[in-house]
Design an enzyme around this catalytic site. Structure first.
Site, short mmCIF file in Angstrom:
data_model
loop_
_atom_site.label_atom_id
_atom_site.label_comp_id
_atom_site.label_asym_id
_atom_site.label_seq_id
_atom_site.Cartn_x
_atom_site.Cartn_y
_atom_site.Cartn_z
N ASN A 335 0.81 -1.22 0.00
CA ASN A 335 0.00 0.00 0.00
C ASN A 335 0.85 1.28 0.00
O ASN A 335 0.50 2.27 0.63
CB ASN A 335 -0.96 0.02 1.19
CG ASN A 335 -2.08 -1.00 1.04
OD1 ASN A 335 -2.13 -1.74 0.07
ND2 ASN A 335 -2.97 -1.04 2.01
N ARG A 467 -5.21 -13.55 0.19
CA ARG A 467 -6.39 -13.66 1.03
C ARG A 467 -7.46 -14.53 0.35
O ARG A 467 -7.32 -14.89 -0.81
CB ARG A 467 -6.92 -12.26 1.34
CG ARG A 467 -6.01 -11.50 2.29
CD ARG A 467 -6.41 -10.05 2.44
NE ARG A 467 -6.11 -9.26 1.25
CZ ARG A 467 -6.16 -7.92 1.20
NH1 ARG A 467 -6.49 -7.24 2.29
NH2 ARG A 467 -5.87 -7.29 0.09
#
Length: 604
Positions: A335, A467
């Site tokens: 990020n 994920r």
């Protein structure tokens, strides 16, 4: 019978009235054109705003089109269509130049003193032949400030030729280059971003990847530019003046240009900290934020993610951060973490020469160099955090963000001139190793190179699961960012050329057409909104964030980890909080790759 005659007479009167109503035709390029989805699209053409600024006593038809020059506008029959509709009393706004100057595009380029001028003369002459009034405009200025805050022209001779043609033809000329230069300068290097498209990723749902565009206009910029044009129309006392709303004529558009040194008192959010003018980085506010950045830096040189570095910190908070600096687990490149902080610190160091800023920067570079795997990839977290975090991570621009920074250092970018030779050499080697792993991880399907996954197993190099909703796949978003990085290499090897060409073939094969992503609002919806995929004959190209390997079908995966092939089949929370399909590579397919190919495929 009497009522019938009255009715017929009324219809006839209305017909005559409609015929007498003049029409204002606009011909030009993207800076003037109407944009789709005006309620949501942050980009607007200045011609698009005219109906709001003029009375209903005049009809406005905007025929300006993105990417057109005088040559292509004529060649495509667009001028002929306008000319056929012209009638006495009509007006034609003529503004070209942005695309006429594209010297590498034979379908659009015109020599300013010959073909460009000839085309302008054609528009003027044929407008007058129909009894209508032509008005010539020079191009609007680009927001192009240099490091000293001086606005630098980008249009060359085209505005001059428009002026010359207007004088020789005795046609009204509106000098939009001059008026918009004054507008840009009055707003200054920083605030002038409001006039254009400067959006961070995630800031606007219509541009989820963010955008930096200093040519095209925001709605505010388009409104101000249109108002400037109309005020100049009125200043020249043209017949069109009576159709301009009085509020426009009385509006003060230009800001007062500050005299002397610039004072910076406004708080700047962290997401915009890298988008300030060069002088701001020496300000007290810039240094306050940098002091925060150093407090958030850990002893190993890295940072945690998703932290607003610009927040005001209490003394207790500062003490807590100092105590946390010894804790290394969680320092990351995800990020935008670490490489974003380093770019910021470098800017402030260059402006202030404070040694503690330089030391923090160099410590961060050492962290990035140490975190690189021997095969050239970078994990999401360093020290290594077990699980999917140890995969080679392209997701959200993690690895490419690091490589861009190291490449700039290795190539002696002046922003990093203070970096020592040893680190520059290490940065160059790290980029070289990074390129090797990029080439090695490009997925091969049926003997053909395709694209990349969001993350790859560091040992097998195959696309890997992260994920539950991030399954092993090909990623349209991350692959587009990798290709952009590869295209920036000045002298690419044959292997890199092959990689780019193969990826672009995949983008062409995997694109989804006839659909568009749309945000809808409604009180009945959770959080009042939803993101849907709708049929649209003009929609696309789109690519899946997760694309099934072998079939190229976009995959939509909710938190249950089950693959769906329709966006509306996954839960609302994922639809609205995660981008599964978008126009990730549209600029590559339509613009960047054709230019790259023309430049490099002719090279041996």
């Amino acid at each position: 019978m009497k009522n019938i005659l009255i009715y017929v007479f009324t219809l006839f009167s209305l017909s005559i009235s409609a015929q007498e109503k003049p029409t204002l035709y606009l011909i030009g390029d993207s800076t003037m054109s109407d944009k789709k989805d005006p309620e949501k699209n942050p980009e607007h053409g200045w011609g698009q705003m005219l109906p709001e600024l003029m009375s209903s006593e005049i009809t406005i038809e905007n025929h300006a089109v993105n990417g057109r020059s005088t040559r292509s506008f004529i060649a495509e029959g667009r001028w002929e269509k306008v000319k056929e509709q012209l009638k006495p009393g009509d007006f034609v706004f003529i503004q070209f130049g942005h695309n006429d100057q594209k010297v590498n595009d034979p379908a659009r380029y015109t020599n300013p003193f010959t073909q460009y001028r000839s085309n302008l003369e054609k528009f003027v002459r044929e407008t007058r032949d129909k009894g209508a009034t032509p008005i010539l405009f020079s191009s609007i200025a680009r927001r192009n400030f240099n490091e000293d805050g001086v606005l630098v022209d980008t249009h060359g001779q085209y505005p001059l030729v428009a002026r010359m043609a207007s004088k020789d033809l005795d046609v009204t000329f509106i000098d939009m280059q001059m008026s918009t230069e004054q507008l840009e300068i009055s707003y200054g290097p920083q605030d002038s971003k409001q006039l254009h498209l400067h959006l961070e990723p995630g800031e606007d749902p219509y541009e989820p990847r963010g955008v930096t565009d200093d040519t095209h206009l925001s709605k505010k910029g388009a409104t101000l530019v249109a108002s400037l044009a109309l005020q100049e129309i009125a200043a020249q006392d043209l017949d069109l003046k009576k159709y301009i709303k009085k509020t426009v004529l009385s509006q003060k558009i230009l800001k007062e240009v500050p005299v002397g040194s610039v004072e910076y008192s406004e708080k700047v959010p962290w997401r915009k900290a890298l988008r300030q003018d060069s002088k701001w980085y020496g300000s007290k506010e810039a240094q306050r934020i940098t002091d925060n950045v150093l407090l958030y830096q850990h002893d190993n040189g890295g940072w945690y993610k998703n932290i607003d570095m610009s927040n005001e910190l209490s003394e207790n908070e500062k003490d807590s951060l100092k105590a946390m600096q010894v804790k290394e687990m969680g320092t990351t490149i995800d990020n935008g973490a670490t490489h974003t902080q380093l770019r910021y610190v470098a800017k402030v160091y260059k402006a202030t020469k404070k040694e503690e800023y330089k030391r923090a920067f160099l410590k961060g570079i050492d962290f990035l160099l140490e975190a690189q795997y021997s095969n050239g990839g970078w994990p999401q977290f360093y020290p290594i955090k077990k699980g999917y975090y140890e995969h080679i991570t392209y997701n959200d621009g993690a690895m490419i963000g690091v490589m861009r920074l190291l490449r700039d250092i290795a190539m002696y970018d002046k922003s990093y001139s203070f970096v020592d030779t040893t680190r520059k050499e290490k940065a160059a080697k790290a980029v070289e190793k990074g390129l090797e792993i990029i080439l090695a991880t490009q997925v091969e399907v049926d003997g053909k190179l395709t694209a990349w996954g969001a993350q790859h197993d560091r040992k097998t190099l195959k696309p890997a699961k992260a994920r539950s909703y991030e399954l092993a796949s090909l990623s349209g978003k991350e692959s587009a960012e990798i290709v952009r990085f590869l295209m920036e290499i000045e002298d690419p090897s044959g292997e890199i050329k092959r990689s780019i060409q193969s990826a672009m073939r995949w983008f062409d094969d995997a694109k989804v057409m006839g659909k568009r992503v749309e945000w809808i609002k409604g009180e009945h919806l959770p959080e009042g909104r939803d993101r849907i995929l709708v049929e649209d004959p003009e929609g696309g190209p789109l690519w899946g964030r997760f694309t099934e390997i072998g079939t190229n079908r976009p995959m939509f995966i909710g938190r249950d980890g089950v693959v769906k092939y329709n966006l509306d089949e996954i839960e609302h929370e994922r639809r609205t909080n995660y981008s599964y399909i978008d126009n990730y590579a549209e600029d590559l397919l339509k613009e960047k790759y054709p230019k790259w190919e023309a430049k490099h495929t002719s090279q041996k």
